[in-house]
Scaffold this motif. Structure first.
Motif, PDB file in Angstrom:
ATOM      1  N   ASN A 169      -1.156   2.626  -0.263  1.00 34.02           N
ATOM      2  CA  ASN A 169      -1.422   1.284   0.274  1.00 34.02           C
ATOM      3  C   ASN A 169      -2.843   0.837  -0.059  1.00 34.02           C
ATOM      4  OD1 ASN A 169       1.161   1.079   1.355  1.00 34.02           O
ATOM      5  ND2 ASN A 169       0.533   1.873   3.363  1.00 34.02           N
ATOM      6  N   LYS A 199      -3.848  -2.482  -2.189  1.00 33.79           N
ATOM      7  CA  LYS A 199      -4.784  -3.454  -1.625  1.00 33.79           C
ATOM      8  C   LYS A 199      -5.958  -3.678  -2.581  1.00 33.79           C
ATOM      9  CE  LYS A 199      -7.881  -4.251   2.289  1.00 33.79           C
ATOM     10  NZ  LYS A 199      -8.447  -3.686   3.550  1.00 33.79           N
ATOM     11  N   ARG A 236      -5.361  -5.905  -5.574  1.00 35.83           N
ATOM     12  CA  ARG A 236      -5.196  -7.325  -5.227  1.00 35.83           C
ATOM     13  C   ARG A 236      -6.538  -8.042  -5.119  1.00 35.83           C
ATOM     14  NH1 ARG A 236      -0.999  -5.348  -1.722  1.00 35.83           N
ATOM     15  NH2 ARG A 236      -2.413  -5.476   0.074  1.00 35.83           N
TER      16      ARG A 236
END
Length: 336
Positions: free
Chosen positions: A281, A285, A288
């Motif tokens: 995760n 993240k 992005r």
């Protein structure tokens, strides 16, 4: 009667020293033995809690061309202070835990030309110097190709050590280390310096010993370091606006190279306490973030043929599972 001119010192060796008691004398001795070019050593102790300053003072008291100063904590502050005190024609940055091989200056002198703006020389982590050849980059196209090559592989090329910078160019263009940057600050300095230079020499001889026997900033896990990288990347990117399309494309690879450094040395570092799911995760993240998402989007498939950039291709195709496998392999290789 006209006064005779005092010959300018050839090289100012700037050594930032923070808690370097175990290494500083080795670094100093590696310069003392150099011949063929005149030198001065500028040691800038910054915030040490050990006896780095005392050990350095022993040499400053013995040699008139060795000076020690103190600055606030921070490698950029130390290097900037050293630049203010330097009197040499060329600037050489030496990390306190590294050293220059014997006869390195002699090897550089054989190829040195006054019209060059930058002299690059090789490094290794072995016990001896390896001799090579010299390549000139004195045409605009050749020099710009060199810049692109260096930017694409920052860990090997964009450090400030392993180079001689012309002091006059630094002073004329008011180039200094950005003290607000905590990571990749040396790459930022090298990038801006090369924008103001036009000719370079690359001496392929490995003259600089890069030490792996200490816990460096890059190799030590520190939670949240990605924020510092992102700050540096965005800062340097501002300078690419006035550059060529080729340099801007090379900078995309520079950004991704730093992204991979974060993944290897932080997110997937063995010391990271996050679970596998949390790391995955964390990766998603991170990619992005604007600075990384834009670089991944703009990277060309042809740029990913190099084995170093295959993880970038996987990220571009959102093949996170393969990306993670390759990152874990790199983590394993770094521990060997």
């Amino acid at each position: 009667m006209e006064k005779s001119k005092v010959k300018q010192t050839d090289i100012s060796v700037i050594i930032p020293a923070h808690n370097a008691s175990d290494y500083i004398e080795r670094a100093i001795k590696s310069i003392i033995t150099q011949t063929d070019m005149s030198w001065e050593i500028i040691i800038v102790e910054n915030g040490s809690t050990d006896d780095t300053y005392i050990k350095s003072m022993k040499y400053a008291e013995k040699y008139s061309n060795i000076n020690i100063f103190q600055s606030e904590k921070g490698v950029s502050k130390a290097r900037n202070y050293g630049l203010k005190k330097a009197t040499g024609k060329w600037i050489c940055f030496l990390d306190a835990d590294d050293y220059i091989y014997p006869d390195a200056f002699n090897e550089i002198y054989k190829y040195m030309e006054d019209e060059s703006d930058l002299i690059l020389f090789g490094h290794n982590s072995e016990t001896h110097m390896v001799k090579g050849k010299c390549v000139k980059f004195d045409g605009n196209e050749e020099y710009q190709n060199l810049r692109c090559e260096m930017i694409k592989n920052p860990t090997q090329n964009m450090t400030v050590w392993g180079k001689l910078f012309k002091h006059q160019i630094i002073e004329k263009n008011k180039i200094e280390f950005d003290e607000q940057l905590e990571l990749a600050e040396d790459s930022d300095f090298t990038f801006r310096y090369m924008q103001n230079a036009s000719k370079a020499l690359r001496i392929t001889s490995q003259l600089y010993h890069y030490s792996k026997d200490n816990a460096s900033t890059v190799r030590t896990y520190k939670a949240g370091s990605e924020e510092k990288y992102i700050k540096s990347l965005n800062h340097t990117k501002e300078y690419t606006i006035k550059d060529t399309k080729e340099i801007q494309e090379a900078y995309n690879q520079y950004i991704i190279a730093n992204l991979l450094i974060i993944l290897v040395h932080d997110i997937y570092c063995h010391e990271n306490p996050e679970s596998s799911k949390q790391r995955r995760n964390h990766l998603k993240k991170l990619v992005r973030e604007n600075i990384f998402s834009e670089a991944i989007k703009n990277i060309k498939f042809s740029d990913c043929r190099n084995i170093r950039m295959i993880p970038a291709l996987c990220l571009k195709l959102k093949m996170y599972f393969l990306t993670i496998i390759m990152i874990k392999i790199r983590v394993y290789q770094n521990t060997k």
